[in-house]
Design an enzyme around this catalytic site. Structure first.
Site, PDB file in Angstrom:
ATOM      1  CG  PHE A 155      -1.540   1.262   1.601  1.00  0.00           C
ATOM      2  CD1 PHE A 155      -2.133   2.091   0.661  1.00  0.00           C
ATOM      3  CD2 PHE A 155      -1.504   1.671   2.933  1.00  0.00           C
ATOM      4  CE1 PHE A 155      -2.679   3.322   1.038  1.00  0.00           C
ATOM      5  CE2 PHE A 155      -2.046   2.881   3.313  1.00  0.00           C
ATOM      6  CZ  PHE A 155      -2.633   3.711   2.366  1.00  0.00           C
TER       7      PHE A 155
ATOM      8  N   GLY B 205       1.388  -7.194  -0.373  1.00  0.00           N
ATOM      9  CA  GLY B 205       1.281  -6.335  -1.538  1.00  0.00           C
ATOM     10  C   GLY B 205       0.700  -7.043  -2.748  1.00  0.00           C
TER      11      GLY B 205
ATOM     12  CG  ASP C  92      10.842 -13.473   2.643  1.00  0.00           C
ATOM     13  OD1 ASP C  92      11.516 -13.032   3.593  1.00  0.00           O
ATOM     14  OD2 ASP C  92       9.643 -13.795   2.749  1.00  0.00           O
ATOM     15  CB  ILE C  93      13.544  -8.875   3.715  1.00  0.00           C
ATOM     16  CG1 ILE C  93      12.418  -9.222   4.702  1.00  0.00           C
ATOM     17  CG2 ILE C  93      13.125  -7.757   2.776  1.00  0.00           C
ATOM     18  CD1 ILE C  93      12.032  -8.087   5.636  1.00  0.00           C
TER      19      ILE C  93
ATOM     20  CB  ALA D 274       7.171  -4.843   8.038  1.00  0.00           C
TER      21      ALA D 274
ATOM     22  CB  ILE E  95       1.678  -4.335   8.367  1.00  0.00           C
ATOM     23  CG1 ILE E  95       0.662  -5.057   7.470  1.00  0.00           C
ATOM     24  CG2 ILE E  95       2.938  -3.982   7.589  1.00  0.00           C
ATOM     25  CD1 ILE E  95       0.141  -4.213   6.317  1.00  0.00           C
TER      26      ILE E  95
ATOM     27  CE1 TYR F 185       4.056  -3.625  12.378  1.00  0.00           C
ATOM     28  CE2 TYR F 185       2.743  -2.180  13.770  1.00  0.00           C
ATOM     29  CZ  TYR F 185       3.455  -2.395  12.608  1.00  0.00           C
ATOM     30  OH  TYR F 185       3.572  -1.393  11.678  1.00  0.00           O
TER      31      TYR F 185
ATOM     32  NE  ARG G 258      -5.897   3.915  16.360  1.00  0.00           N
ATOM     33  CZ  ARG G 258      -6.014   3.742  17.670  1.00  0.00           C
ATOM     34  NH1 ARG G 258      -6.020   4.792  18.485  1.00  0.00           N
ATOM     35  NH2 ARG G 258      -6.132   2.545  18.182  1.00  0.00           N
TER      36      ARG G 258
ATOM     37  CD  GLU H 194      -7.771   0.657  20.481  1.00  0.00           C
ATOM     38  OE1 GLU H 194      -6.958   1.318  19.804  1.00  0.00           O
ATOM     39  OE2 GLU H 194      -8.704  -0.008  19.991  1.00  0.00           O
TER      40      GLU H 194
END
Length: 311
Positions: free
Chosen positions: A11, A36, A57-58, A80, A82, A146, A213, A274
């Site tokens: 994205f 992606g 792949d990394i 990553a 995500i 994460y 947010r 959260e």
């Protein structure tokens, strides 16, 4: 300039690729397509500066070694795992991708003296407590694997700057939204809500909906990401980017669907992850990079709605 964008079919990554091409640079993309899509690169493929897409792949050093032989000036490292919720359910996958993968990319940057711009996240922060918002000195609180993995990646990038003099910057964009973002579980709240609103389906809000947010339009984010790779003043630095305005999830839902009866509150899957209030202070980005957001929340919501209608 020659640039590598890991996660460049994602994205945000695909918009970074577009911005780099628009600015006249040569761009290579590495992506394993777990998040992606090659379709995200449709507007970039065929441009003279687009030098290639590698599906890889990394975590694969052979792929990285072959790519880095191209002699990049900068690596924008966006590849990553995500999804916050997935990281709680399956922390190993997130750790492998976001820590081990980042180490592999960093080692290749060190070997070839390539600057790294490391895409981190606002999810590393604790809640905003004042009107000034969260700046780069605000407390961090890794409330999910994460966030913990991103902090580990940040520290590695900074350690390579101090230990080896390797140019590198850590960037923390706040909640980014816009065209090409998925409207499914790993997508953002704006995309999910907009998709539901267009379909006339209920908008489910986790918890009270009072959590806020700071929503950054993706083209503004891409300009920020690219700028961090071009300016030496941010080497060894952590830099935020956001709109500088927060909105509650309840108010966002009403703004998107215009119908409170369409909104449902449901139990949070992982309430421990959260963050009650996210509000960005981007003064450092303005000072060092002369960067400011250009797209208001209202205009951005219209843009993603129009894109979703057309797709």
């Amino acid at each position: 300039m020659k640039a590598l964008v890991t996660g460049g079919a994602g994205f945000i990554g695909s918009w970074v690729v577009e911005q780099l091409l628009q600015d006249g640079h040569e761009v290579w993309v590495l992506d394993n397509l777990s998040n992606g899509s090659e379709d995200n690169l449709n507007s970039s493929v065929g441009q003279s500066g687009f030098k290639g897409f590698v599906r890889g792949d990394i975590k694969d050093n052979h792929v990285l070694e072959q790519l880095f032989a191209n002699g990049f000036a900068v690596c924008y490292h966006l590849a990553a795992s995500i999804n916050v919720q997935d990281s709680i359910d399956d922390p190993k996958t997130t750790f492998d991708n976001d820590v081990v993968g980042t180490f592999n990319v960093l080692e290749n940057c060190r070997k070839h003296r390539v600057k790294m711009v490391f895409m981190s996240t606002c999810m590393v922060y604790d809640r905003a407590t004042g009107a000034a918002g969260i700046d780069e000195t605000s407390p961090i609180k890794p409330a999910s694997p994460y966030a913990g993995s991103k902090i580990a990646g940040e520290n590695m990038v900074l350690s390579y700057f101090f230990a080896y003099g390797l140019p590198g910057a850590v960037i923390r964009p706040f909640n980014t939204y816009g065209p090409r973002q998925k409207a499914s579980g790993e997508g953002g709240v704006v995309s999910i809500f907009t998709n539901k609103a267009l379909r006339g389906e209920p908008l489910n809000i986790y918890g009270s909906g009072e959590q806020t947010r700071d929503l950054l339009y993706v083209e503004d984010c891409a300009r920020f990401v690219v700028a961090a790779g071009l300016d030496d003043s941010v080497n060894g630095q952590i830099i935020n980017a956001g709109l500088g305005r927060d909105i509650s999830i309840n108010d966002l839902a009403v703004k998107i669907c215009g119908n409170e009866s369409q909104i449902r509150h449901v139990d949070h899957i992982h309430p421990q992850s959260e963050i009650p209030k996210l509000l960005c202070n981007s003064q450092k980005a303005k000072t060092l990079l002369n960067w400011e957001p250009r797209v208001s929340l209202e205009d951005g919501l219209l843009k993603i709605r129009a894109w979703m209608k057309g797709n």
